[in-house]
Design a protein around this motif. Structure first.
Motif, PDB file in Angstrom:
ATOM      1  N   ASP A   9       0.878  -1.168   0.000  1.00 40.58           N
ATOM      2  CA  ASP A   9       0.000   0.000   0.000  1.00 40.58           C
ATOM      3  C   ASP A   9       0.918   1.222   0.000  1.00 40.58           C
ATOM      4  O   ASP A   9       1.402   1.653   1.043  1.00 40.58           O
ATOM      5  CB  ASP A   9      -0.884  -0.025   1.257  1.00 40.58           C
ATOM      6  N   TRP A  10       1.178   1.770  -1.188  1.00 43.62           N
ATOM      7  CA  TRP A  10       2.194   2.821  -1.326  1.00 43.62           C
ATOM      8  C   TRP A  10       1.908   4.060  -0.491  1.00 43.62           C
ATOM      9  O   TRP A  10       2.833   4.610   0.140  1.00 43.62           O
ATOM     10  CB  TRP A  10       2.377   3.185  -2.798  1.00 43.62           C
ATOM     11  N   PRO A  11       0.665   4.571  -0.436  1.00 43.20           N
ATOM     12  CA  PRO A  11       0.412   5.746   0.425  1.00 43.20           C
ATOM     13  C   PRO A  11       0.721   5.462   1.898  1.00 43.20           C
ATOM     14  O   PRO A  11       1.318   6.307   2.586  1.00 43.20           O
ATOM     15  CB  PRO A  11      -1.079   6.031   0.205  1.00 43.20           C
ATOM     16  N   ALA A  12       0.326   4.263   2.380  1.00 42.47           N
ATOM     17  CA  ALA A  12       0.610   3.915   3.772  1.00 42.47           C
ATOM     18  C   ALA A  12       2.111   3.778   4.004  1.00 42.47           C
ATOM     19  O   ALA A  12       2.638   4.222   5.036  1.00 42.47           O
ATOM     20  CB  ALA A  12      -0.103   2.612   4.143  1.00 42.47           C
ATOM     21  N   LEU A  13       2.802   3.180   3.025  1.00 41.85           N
ATOM     22  CA  LEU A  13       4.253   3.018   3.153  1.00 41.85           C
ATOM     23  C   LEU A  13       4.955   4.372   3.129  1.00 41.85           C
ATOM     24  O   LEU A  13       5.942   4.581   3.845  1.00 41.85           O
ATOM     25  CB  LEU A  13       4.779   2.125   2.031  1.00 41.85           C
ATOM     26  N   LEU A  14       4.448   5.302   2.323  1.00 41.49           N
ATOM     27  CA  LEU A  14       5.028   6.642   2.269  1.00 41.49           C
ATOM     28  C   LEU A  14       4.882   7.353   3.614  1.00 41.49           C
ATOM     29  O   LEU A  14       5.812   8.031   4.074  1.00 41.49           O
ATOM     30  CB  LEU A  14       4.359   7.456   1.161  1.00 41.49           C
ATOM     31  N   LYS A  15       3.728   7.191   4.245  1.00 48.23           N
ATOM     32  CA  LYS A  15       3.522   7.791   5.564  1.00 48.23           C
ATOM     33  C   LYS A  15       4.528   7.246   6.572  1.00 48.23           C
ATOM     34  O   LYS A  15       5.126   8.003   7.354  1.00 48.23           O
ATOM     35  CB  LYS A  15       2.097   7.519   6.054  1.00 48.23           C
ATOM     36  N   VAL A  16       4.724   5.925   6.553  1.00 45.51           N
ATOM     37  CA  VAL A  16       5.685   5.315   7.464  1.00 45.51           C
ATOM     38  C   VAL A  16       7.093   5.796   7.150  1.00 45.51           C
ATOM     39  O   VAL A  16       7.897   6.035   8.066  1.00 45.51           O
ATOM     40  CB  VAL A  16       5.609   3.778   7.389  1.00 45.51           C
ATOM     41  N   CYS A  17       7.395   5.970   5.872  1.00 47.63           N
ATOM     42  CA  CYS A  17       8.719   6.454   5.473  1.00 47.63           C
ATOM     43  C   CYS A  17       8.968   7.861   6.011  1.00 47.63           C
ATOM     44  O   CYS A  17      10.061   8.160   6.518  1.00 47.63           O
ATOM     45  CB  CYS A  17       8.839   6.434   3.957  1.00 47.63           C
ATOM     46  N   ILE A  18       7.970   8.721   5.929  1.00 50.48           N
ATOM     47  CA  ILE A  18       8.105  10.090   6.438  1.00 50.48           C
ATOM     48  C   ILE A  18       8.291  10.078   7.951  1.00 50.48           C
ATOM     49  O   ILE A  18       9.162  10.769   8.496  1.00 50.48           O
ATOM     50  CB  ILE A  18       6.880  10.929   6.042  1.00 50.48           C
ATOM     51  N   ILE A  19       7.469   9.259   8.631  1.00 52.73           N
ATOM     52  CA  ILE A  19       7.605   9.145  10.088  1.00 52.73           C
ATOM     53  C   ILE A  19       8.985   8.621  10.460  1.00 52.73           C
ATOM     54  O   ILE A  19       9.647   9.129  11.377  1.00 52.73           O
ATOM     55  CB  ILE A  19       6.508   8.219  10.653  1.00 52.73           C
TER      56      ILE A  19
END
Length: 253
Positions: free
Chosen positions: A219-229
């Motif tokens: 889930d790319w949007p969810a993974l992007l959020k985790v990456c930012i965090i």
């Protein structure tokens, strides 16, 4: 990163792996035996005794514990690295960030050995490789970034409050059970499941399982959020270690 510092980290990591292997009679086998015994215990309790595992529980558990053990090792070993090397820090002028880096890199190398074995097991029991494997390096990079960030935060504080390492062990145990490591989030009631889904660890585990077991892209949007965090936590961790670095040589060993 300066080349001489990069070379120092690589050499120290190699020395750490050799020293760890020499400290154990089982050597490399212990790297695999330890997580295997943990997996067997959870499989026995949840699948055989309680019968709550369901179809595909064994590979589900294998993937979850393998990735979680990697993250936990980076956090705990990296988190203790400055404290355990205070004597050396007082004697040698080395950037304190080197010590957590070495431990995390060593744990990552061990993880890659174990992960290679995990892949073979998955292929044998009916989970063949797929095109979605191309996403694994991205997922693992985010996973390492998150674990390293938390590890640096722990490494910064533990030398000042050594007893905190016992609290962190308990916190990590709680996080394990709240991240879907040993049970599927689908089995959790809806309101609580939505809360647990906000946990970065749960997102990373779900992405890894989706790739390895279901040939699904993350889930790319969810993974992007985790990456930012993860990037924020990593930057804060590095900053706190650097801020406190002048105090470490003055601490009692």
């Amino acid at each position: 990163m300066p080349q001489h510092l990069f070379e120092l980290i690589l050499f120290s990591t190699y020395a750490e792996l050799r020293a760890e292997r020499s400290r154990s009679y089982l050597g490399l086998i212990w790297w695999i035996a330890e997580p295997a015994m943990m997996m067997a215990a959870f499989w026995l309790v949840f699948d055989v005794i309680l019968k709550t595992g369901g179809p595909g529980y064994l590979p589900f558990l294998l993937v979850g514990l393998t990735v979680w053990q990697w993250m936990k090792s980076c956090i705990t070993h990296g988190g203790h690295a400055i404290w355990t090397n205070l004597g050396l820090i007082r004697q040698a002028r080395l950037p304190v960030l080197v010590f957590p880096f070495v431990q995390m890199l060593a744990d990552t190398i061990k993880f890659l050995f174990i992960f290679a074995l995990l892949l073979v097991i998955l292929w044998v029991i009916g989970y063949p490789p797929s095109l979605s494997y191309l996403a694994l390096p991205i997922v693992f990079a985010v996973t390492l970034l998150f674990a390293a960030g938390v590890g640096f935060l722990v490494a910064a504080v533990v030398p000042l409050i050594p007893d905190l390492r016992f609290v962190i062990e308990q916190v990590l145990t709680v996080v394990m059970f709240l991240s879907g490591v040993v049970f599927a989030l689908d089995s959790v009631p809806s309101p609580l499941r939505e809360v647990i889904a906000l946990n970065p660890v749960a997102t990373l585990l779900d992405a890894t399982r989706g790739i390895l077991m279901h040939a699904q892209w993350p889930d790319w949007p969810a993974l992007l959020k985790v990456c930012i965090i993860s990037a924020i936590v990593f930057a804060i961790g590095i900053g706190v270690v650097r801020q406190l670095a002048p105090r470490y040589p003055k601490l009692a060993v």
